[in-house]
Design a protein around this motif. Sequence first.
Motif, PDB file in Angstrom:
ATOM      1  N   CYS A  31     -22.678 -11.332 -18.924  1.00 49.57           N
ATOM      2  CA  CYS A  31     -22.737 -11.247 -20.374  1.00 49.57           C
ATOM      3  C   CYS A  31     -24.084 -11.758 -20.849  1.00 49.57           C
ATOM      4  O   CYS A  31     -24.871 -12.328 -20.084  1.00 49.57           O
ATOM      5  CB  CYS A  31     -21.596 -12.024 -21.032  1.00 49.57           C
ATOM      6  SG  CYS A  31     -21.685 -13.809 -20.785  1.00 49.57           S
ATOM      7  N   TYR A  87     -18.156 -18.128 -31.290  1.00 45.83           N
ATOM      8  CA  TYR A  87     -17.645 -18.178 -29.929  1.00 45.83           C
ATOM      9  C   TYR A  87     -16.417 -19.075 -29.816  1.00 45.83           C
ATOM     10  O   TYR A  87     -15.610 -18.902 -28.907  1.00 45.83           O
ATOM     11  CB  TYR A  87     -18.742 -18.682 -28.978  1.00 45.83           C
ATOM     12  CG  TYR A  87     -19.911 -17.736 -28.842  1.00 45.83           C
ATOM     13  CD1 TYR A  87     -19.869 -16.684 -27.945  1.00 45.83           C
ATOM     14  CD2 TYR A  87     -21.056 -17.903 -29.614  1.00 45.83           C
ATOM     15  CE1 TYR A  87     -20.934 -15.815 -27.818  1.00 45.83           C
ATOM     16  CE2 TYR A  87     -22.129 -17.041 -29.498  1.00 45.83           C
ATOM     17  CZ  TYR A  87     -22.069 -15.995 -28.598  1.00 45.83           C
ATOM     18  OH  TYR A  87     -23.125 -15.131 -28.480  1.00 45.83           O
ATOM     19  N   ARG A 124      -7.620 -14.539 -26.706  1.00 45.28           N
ATOM     20  CA  ARG A 124      -8.604 -13.655 -26.118  1.00 45.28           C
ATOM     21  C   ARG A 124      -9.355 -14.379 -25.002  1.00 45.28           C
ATOM     22  O   ARG A 124      -9.422 -15.606 -24.965  1.00 45.28           O
ATOM     23  CB  ARG A 124      -9.593 -13.199 -27.178  1.00 45.28           C
ATOM     24  CG  ARG A 124      -8.968 -12.442 -28.331  1.00 45.28           C
ATOM     25  CD  ARG A 124     -10.017 -11.917 -29.289  1.00 45.28           C
ATOM     26  NE  ARG A 124     -10.785 -10.844 -28.684  1.00 45.28           N
ATOM     27  CZ  ARG A 124     -12.037 -10.965 -28.282  1.00 45.28           C
ATOM     28  NH1 ARG A 124     -12.667 -12.121 -28.370  1.00 45.28           N
ATOM     29  NH2 ARG A 124     -12.688  -9.944 -27.760  1.00 45.28           N
ATOM     30  N   LEU A 149     -25.652 -13.883 -24.263  1.00 45.18           N
ATOM     31  CA  LEU A 149     -25.294 -14.686 -25.420  1.00 45.18           C
ATOM     32  C   LEU A 149     -26.526 -14.954 -26.264  1.00 45.18           C
ATOM     33  O   LEU A 149     -27.647 -15.073 -25.749  1.00 45.18           O
ATOM     34  CB  LEU A 149     -24.667 -16.012 -24.990  1.00 45.18           C
ATOM     35  CG  LEU A 149     -23.517 -15.943 -23.971  1.00 45.18           C
ATOM     36  CD1 LEU A 149     -23.066 -17.328 -23.586  1.00 45.18           C
ATOM     37  CD2 LEU A 149     -22.358 -15.132 -24.527  1.00 45.18           C
ATOM     38  N   LYS A 191     -14.031 -16.105 -29.440  1.00 48.49           N
ATOM     39  CA  LYS A 191     -14.129 -16.122 -27.979  1.00 48.49           C
ATOM     40  C   LYS A 191     -15.241 -15.191 -27.481  1.00 48.49           C
ATOM     41  O   LYS A 191     -16.341 -15.212 -28.003  1.00 48.49           O
ATOM     42  CB  LYS A 191     -12.781 -15.773 -27.338  1.00 48.49           C
ATOM     43  CG  LYS A 191     -11.630 -16.654 -27.816  1.00 48.49           C
ATOM     44  CD  LYS A 191     -11.877 -18.126 -27.555  1.00 48.49           C
ATOM     45  CE  LYS A 191     -10.715 -18.979 -28.069  1.00 48.49           C
ATOM     46  NZ  LYS A 191     -10.952 -20.413 -27.864  1.00 48.49           N
ATOM     47  N   GLN A 192     -14.925 -14.370 -26.490  1.00 47.60           N
ATOM     48  CA  GLN A 192     -15.927 -13.570 -25.805  1.00 47.60           C
ATOM     49  C   GLN A 192     -16.544 -12.538 -26.742  1.00 47.60           C
ATOM     50  O   GLN A 192     -15.841 -11.866 -27.496  1.00 47.60           O
ATOM     51  CB  GLN A 192     -15.298 -12.862 -24.604  1.00 47.60           C
ATOM     52  CG  GLN A 192     -16.308 -12.218 -23.671  1.00 47.60           C
ATOM     53  CD  GLN A 192     -15.646 -11.721 -22.400  1.00 47.60           C
ATOM     54  OE1 GLN A 192     -14.452 -11.906 -22.216  1.00 47.60           O
ATOM     55  NE2 GLN A 192     -16.411 -11.104 -21.532  1.00 47.60           N
ATOM     56  N   GLU A 241     -12.142 -16.188 -23.024  1.00 52.20           N
ATOM     57  CA  GLU A 241     -13.252 -17.006 -23.495  1.00 52.20           C
ATOM     58  C   GLU A 241     -14.550 -16.593 -22.822  1.00 52.20           C
ATOM     59  O   GLU A 241     -14.560 -15.967 -21.758  1.00 52.20           O
ATOM     60  CB  GLU A 241     -12.970 -18.485 -23.231  1.00 52.20           C
ATOM     61  CG  GLU A 241     -11.835 -19.055 -24.050  1.00 52.20           C
ATOM     62  CD  GLU A 241     -11.743 -20.556 -23.906  1.00 52.20           C
ATOM     63  OE1 GLU A 241     -12.503 -21.098 -23.091  1.00 52.20           O
ATOM     64  OE2 GLU A 241     -10.923 -21.164 -24.612  1.00 52.20           O
ATOM     65  N   SER A 242     -15.643 -16.956 -23.468  1.00 51.23           N
ATOM     66  CA  SER A 242     -16.953 -16.702 -22.895  1.00 51.23           C
ATOM     67  C   SER A 242     -17.138 -17.579 -21.662  1.00 51.23           C
ATOM     68  O   SER A 242     -16.705 -18.739 -21.647  1.00 51.23           O
ATOM     69  CB  SER A 242     -18.041 -16.998 -23.938  1.00 51.23           C
ATOM     70  OG  SER A 242     -19.325 -16.823 -23.391  1.00 51.23           O
ATOM     71  N   PRO A 243     -17.767 -17.069 -20.597  1.00 47.88           N
ATOM     72  CA  PRO A 243     -17.917 -17.892 -19.388  1.00 47.88           C
ATOM     73  C   PRO A 243     -18.766 -19.132 -19.615  1.00 47.88           C
ATOM     74  O   PRO A 243     -18.552 -20.153 -18.964  1.00 47.88           O
ATOM     75  CB  PRO A 243     -18.571 -16.931 -18.394  1.00 47.88           C
ATOM     76  CG  PRO A 243     -19.197 -15.870 -19.229  1.00 47.88           C
ATOM     77  CD  PRO A 243     -18.330 -15.729 -20.428  1.00 47.88           C
ATOM     78  N   ASN A 284     -19.486  -7.842 -24.003  1.00 51.04           N
ATOM     79  CA  ASN A 284     -20.143  -8.942 -23.296  1.00 51.04           C
ATOM     80  C   ASN A 284     -21.513  -9.281 -23.880  1.00 51.04           C
ATOM     81  O   ASN A 284     -22.377  -9.822 -23.182  1.00 51.04           O
ATOM     82  CB  ASN A 284     -20.273  -8.618 -21.810  1.00 51.04           C
ATOM     83  CG  ASN A 284     -18.934  -8.457 -21.140  1.00 51.04           C
ATOM     84  OD1 ASN A 284     -17.975  -9.154 -21.462  1.00 51.04           O
ATOM     85  ND2 ASN A 284     -18.832  -7.523 -20.214  1.00 51.04           N
TER      86      ASN A 284
END
Length: 548
Positions: free
Chosen positions: A473, A95, A335, A475, A99-100, A337-339, A104
């Motif tokens: 998303c 991550y 890119r 994870l 990134k994301q 990023e993940s929230p 998702n």
Amino acid sequence: MGLCKFVLVCLCSFFALGYASLNEQYNEALYLENLSNRHTYASFTFEIDKKTNKENGYAFSEPNYQFFPLSLARIMKDQKVMDLHVRATKGRWDYGFWKQPPDNGLQSGGLGFEVWASFIDDQDLEAWYKLTSQLSGLFCFSSNNIDELNTYQPLLSFVPSSFTSSHSRYFASLPQESVCTENLSSLLKFLPCKGEAGIASLIDSHLLFDTDWYSLSIDIAPNHPDDLSSMKLIVKIQTVIDVERTNRRKLGTKFPPPPEFCNDDIANDPLRCLTATYTSSSHTLEDLFHKLPETQCPLSPSKDDILVKNSPSLVVSYPLEMARDISVPVLPEKRPESPVFIERSLTNSGNHWVGIISIFTNPSDEAYSIVYFERLPWYARVYLHTMKITVNDKPISPLEFFQDQVYQPLKDRKAGTMIESRFEIPAHSSVVISYDIEKTTLRLQEYPPDANRGYDLPPSIVSVFGKDDVEICQLRTSALLMFIPTPDFSMPYNVIILTSTVMALTFGGSFNFLTRRIVPISELPKSQKPSLLQRLRSKLKRKDRNST
């Protein structure tokens, strides 16, 4: 007469094939995107739509299938399955650098295998065990070992839109299971063109299983909520390719990289030189897969099978005939990023007690709702009274922090622990959740053959929800390896050998003493009495012993 029968059979087959083609559709696509100047994400997607008349109510109530795998359709029909999801993943999605997650994170799993399904009716565990046993033969993995020890019924996670209280849902994971070539071959058999044509011909098992991360998935779900007459099968193969390592393998070079990849500052450090930045600005299909697709799958109506992300907001489609001219550019922009970021690790590693700490970080300007799904085997005893929660380094009570919580306590050697927690993480905040675990002593027959390797704790699943309770998303954390004190397995064999030897000597001496008959020499018959020469020899021997 025979000619008429032949023509009639041909016409019936033609109309049956036309009828099946109207109710089934097949599409395939390859999506390519560069995560960095060295890593490329590739996603092979195969979709099969199955429709039937709404009067039948269920898409698999008909016996006619052209594209949809008959083996999967029979399982769905016999066990009355509403939706089925299978994940097989190896590696860890980075991550921080990548990134994301792709899609998702909704179509990729954690380490090992994950299986979950929803049933049309309120089915018991027997239907779930029949389903997993049948999947074991189809996908070539040990889902037949799924039992009450690793089966859970989540209430807050994996909730489909058409799910009601009359349905039942089960989830199981096998983190110790390895993903191998047999699993990939099983997926390719479900495709109409197998791996002989179309984008599936680019898949090479040797290259796929040599990548940094790969995931195989199958999803069967309704196209519309509360409408089981239209179902969709999605077969997805995802991977992150290290292009520099792949090209090095293609050229047959040795392990150290070429000298142009190492500057003067790190030339004397082999490890840093090996991980030096790859300088290529674009990648071709031959760089990624070492070959080009030969022919297009004739059953796919789409002519734009390859999708390439050329900019952050532009995805260009190409036909399969232009595969030789396709180039995947390295994007200079970062890119998305993940929230939310999640880190999970073990603490206080000892022989009896251990702890799990999970750190949630929200770097964005928006607050999110989190559903934290944690499950642990029965030999890891969780003590909820030791749970500690801090929000931005400020301690807070669990009763005040959690909005909803589902807890399934363990049953000794019968069921594991399941914890589902819903809470809100504020913007620009960090949440730390920790609790203690007691390691249970196992019986001798409960230790696996590789007991000294440790025991895999399955990865946690984090579902992130935004406004209007819409899932943004999903994870997965990394799996954990917990060590349990193991005995010296050679001691039982030593004890067995020593005990057997002592018992043999004791039994042999006792049996010899009880069965032997002792008779004085004077009572022996004349034929058995010693002769004069023998008596003289015995006397001489006694004199020699006394003299020495």
